[in-house]
Design an enzyme around this catalytic site. Structure first.
Site, PDB file in Angstrom:
ATOM      1  N   ASP A  67       0.846  -1.192   0.000  1.00  0.00           N
ATOM      2  CA  ASP A  67       0.000   0.000   0.000  1.00  0.00           C
ATOM      3  C   ASP A  67       0.887   1.250   0.000  1.00  0.00           C
ATOM      4  O   ASP A  67       1.904   1.310   0.700  1.00  0.00           O
ATOM      5  CB  ASP A  67      -0.918   0.002   1.236  1.00  0.00           C
ATOM      6  CG  ASP A  67      -2.079   0.972   1.097  1.00  0.00           C
ATOM      7  OD1 ASP A  67      -3.228   0.510   1.018  1.00  0.00           O
ATOM      8  OD2 ASP A  67      -1.830   2.201   1.073  1.00  0.00           O
ATOM      9  N   ILE A  68       0.485   2.242  -0.773  1.00  0.00           N
ATOM     10  CA  ILE A  68       1.283   3.466  -0.916  1.00  0.00           C
ATOM     11  C   ILE A  68       1.244   4.311   0.368  1.00  0.00           C
ATOM     12  O   ILE A  68       2.124   5.150   0.581  1.00  0.00           O
ATOM     13  CB  ILE A  68       0.778   4.273  -2.145  1.00  0.00           C
ATOM     14  CG1 ILE A  68       1.872   5.130  -2.729  1.00  0.00           C
ATOM     15  CG2 ILE A  68      -0.461   5.077  -1.816  1.00  0.00           C
ATOM     16  CD1 ILE A  68       1.534   5.691  -4.102  1.00  0.00           C
ATOM     17  N   HIS A 116      -6.914  -5.734   2.461  1.00  0.00           N
ATOM     18  CA  HIS A 116      -5.770  -5.135   3.143  1.00  0.00           C
ATOM     19  C   HIS A 116      -5.188  -6.193   4.076  1.00  0.00           C
ATOM     20  O   HIS A 116      -5.926  -6.773   4.892  1.00  0.00           O
ATOM     21  CB  HIS A 116      -6.211  -3.950   4.013  1.00  0.00           C
ATOM     22  CG  HIS A 116      -6.787  -2.788   3.273  1.00  0.00           C
ATOM     23  ND1 HIS A 116      -6.077  -1.631   3.027  1.00  0.00           N
ATOM     24  CD2 HIS A 116      -8.025  -2.587   2.743  1.00  0.00           C
ATOM     25  CE1 HIS A 116      -6.849  -0.769   2.387  1.00  0.00           C
ATOM     26  NE2 HIS A 116      -8.034  -1.315   2.201  1.00  0.00           N
ATOM     27  N   VAL A 165     -11.198   2.717  -3.722  1.00  0.00           N
ATOM     28  CA  VAL A 165     -10.909   2.187  -5.059  1.00  0.00           C
ATOM     29  C   VAL A 165     -11.919   1.076  -5.331  1.00  0.00           C
ATOM     30  O   VAL A 165     -12.017   0.108  -4.558  1.00  0.00           O
ATOM     31  CB  VAL A 165      -9.468   1.646  -5.156  1.00  0.00           C
ATOM     32  CG1 VAL A 165      -9.208   1.091  -6.552  1.00  0.00           C
ATOM     33  CG2 VAL A 165      -8.445   2.736  -4.820  1.00  0.00           C
ATOM     34  N   HIS A 181     -10.353  -5.337  -2.870  1.00  0.00           N
ATOM     35  CA  HIS A 181      -8.977  -5.553  -2.403  1.00  0.00           C
ATOM     36  C   HIS A 181      -9.018  -5.913  -0.931  1.00  0.00           C
ATOM     37  O   HIS A 181      -9.830  -5.394  -0.170  1.00  0.00           O
ATOM     38  CB  HIS A 181      -8.112  -4.310  -2.619  1.00  0.00           C
ATOM     39  CG  HIS A 181      -8.755  -3.025  -2.207  1.00  0.00           C
ATOM     40  ND1 HIS A 181      -9.705  -2.393  -2.977  1.00  0.00           N
ATOM     41  CD2 HIS A 181      -8.598  -2.259  -1.101  1.00  0.00           C
ATOM     42  CE1 HIS A 181     -10.105  -1.303  -2.377  1.00  0.00           C
ATOM     43  NE2 HIS A 181      -9.458  -1.192  -1.214  1.00  0.00           N
ATOM     44  N   ASN A 238     -12.913  -3.186   2.729  1.00  0.00           N
ATOM     45  CA  ASN A 238     -13.863  -2.091   2.902  1.00  0.00           C
ATOM     46  C   ASN A 238     -14.885  -2.118   1.774  1.00  0.00           C
ATOM     47  O   ASN A 238     -14.529  -2.377   0.623  1.00  0.00           O
ATOM     48  CB  ASN A 238     -13.116  -0.750   2.898  1.00  0.00           C
ATOM     49  CG  ASN A 238     -12.135  -0.628   4.050  1.00  0.00           C
ATOM     50  OD1 ASN A 238     -12.396  -1.116   5.151  1.00  0.00           O
ATOM     51  ND2 ASN A 238     -10.989  -0.010   3.805  1.00  0.00           N
TER      52      ASN A 238
HETATM   53  P1  AMP Z   1      -9.725   1.438   0.320  1.00  0.00           P
HETATM   54  O1  AMP Z   1      -9.776   2.794   0.993  1.00  0.00           O
HETATM   55  O2  AMP Z   1     -10.141   0.294   1.191  1.00  0.00           O
HETATM   56  O3  AMP Z   1     -10.453   1.466  -1.004  1.00  0.00           O
HETATM   57  O4  AMP Z   1      -8.194   1.168   0.031  1.00  0.00           O
HETATM   58  C1  AMP Z   1      -7.522   1.707  -1.065  1.00  0.00           C
HETATM   59  C2  AMP Z   1      -6.055   1.671  -0.719  1.00  0.00           C
HETATM   60  O5  AMP Z   1      -5.316   1.896  -1.890  1.00  0.00           O
HETATM   61  C3  AMP Z   1      -5.619   2.736   0.303  1.00  0.00           C
HETATM   62  O6  AMP Z   1      -5.095   2.100   1.462  1.00  0.00           O
HETATM   63  C4  AMP Z   1      -4.564   3.540  -0.454  1.00  0.00           C
HETATM   64  O7  AMP Z   1      -3.496   3.953   0.367  1.00  0.00           O
HETATM   65  C5  AMP Z   1      -4.128   2.542  -1.523  1.00  0.00           C
HETATM   66  N1  AMP Z   1      -3.547   3.126  -2.722  1.00  0.00           N
HETATM   67  C6  AMP Z   1      -4.007   4.180  -3.423  1.00  0.00           C
HETATM   68  N2  AMP Z   1      -3.217   4.391  -4.497  1.00  0.00           N
HETATM   69  C7  AMP Z   1      -2.258   3.438  -4.481  1.00  0.00           C
HETATM   70  C8  AMP Z   1      -1.142   3.121  -5.319  1.00  0.00           C
HETATM   71  N3  AMP Z   1      -0.860   3.835  -6.429  1.00  0.00           N
HETATM   72  N4  AMP Z   1      -0.347   2.092  -4.979  1.00  0.00           N
HETATM   73  C9  AMP Z   1      -0.613   1.365  -3.874  1.00  0.00           C
HETATM   74  N5  AMP Z   1      -1.658   1.602  -3.051  1.00  0.00           N
HETATM   75  C10 AMP Z   1      -2.463   2.622  -3.345  1.00  0.00           C
END
Ligand code: AMP
Length: 114
Positions: free
Chosen positions: A30-31, A102, A96, A100, A87
């Site tokens: 995760d970024i 976590h 997103v 996914h 989520n």
């Molecule tokens: P959610 O809020 O459950 O939809 O999680 C989306 C996750 O994607 C968050 O924890 C972000 O930090 C992560 N995220 C967003 N952009 C990127 C990226 N380019 N590379 C890796 N993780 C990302």
């Protein structure tokens, strides 16, 4: 459906720190990590939310969970413990719209979540 950020990571149009890949699953750091290890485990098949999973996807969803446990063992925190979170939609904090999991590990995690 418009390609999501994660579709672009799968297609290698956007870089990511990939830690595992097979035919059906991709896992990358995760970024914005919320724990010493914070990995996102995604199906390559685009499924927008948990609500969109169909019966034919059940093995794929199990594979996400199995990947999480396998990574936790490989990274050495399986016995200490860890958390997996998915989520769903706005109230669940989904940002997103490509499902996914976590995987959070490496520290004691509080409960209940915020
Ligand atoms: P959610 O809020 O459950 O939809 O999680 C989306 C996750 O994607 C968050 O924890 C972000 O930090 C992560 N995220 C967003 N952009 C990127 C990226 N380019 N590379 C890796 N993780 C990302």
């Amino acid at each position: 459906m418009e390609p999501t950020l994660f579709d672009k990571i799968i297609a290698r149009e956007i870089p990511a720190d990939i830690v595992f890949e097979d035919d059906e699953v991709l896992a990358f750091n995760d970024i914005n990590p919320q724990a010493p290890t914070h990995i996102l485990i995604i199906p390559k098949k685009p499924i927008a939310t948990l609500n969109d999973i169909e019966e034919t996807d059940l093995a794929l969803i199990g594979r996400l969970q199995f990947t999480a446990a396998t990574l936790a063992k490989q990274l050495g925190f399986a016995e200490d413990g860890y958390r997996v979170v998915m989520n769903c939609n706005e109230n669940g904090g989904q940002s997103v719209y490509h499902i996914h999991m976590h995987l959070l590990g490496g520290r004691r995690l509080a409960w209940p979540p915020g």
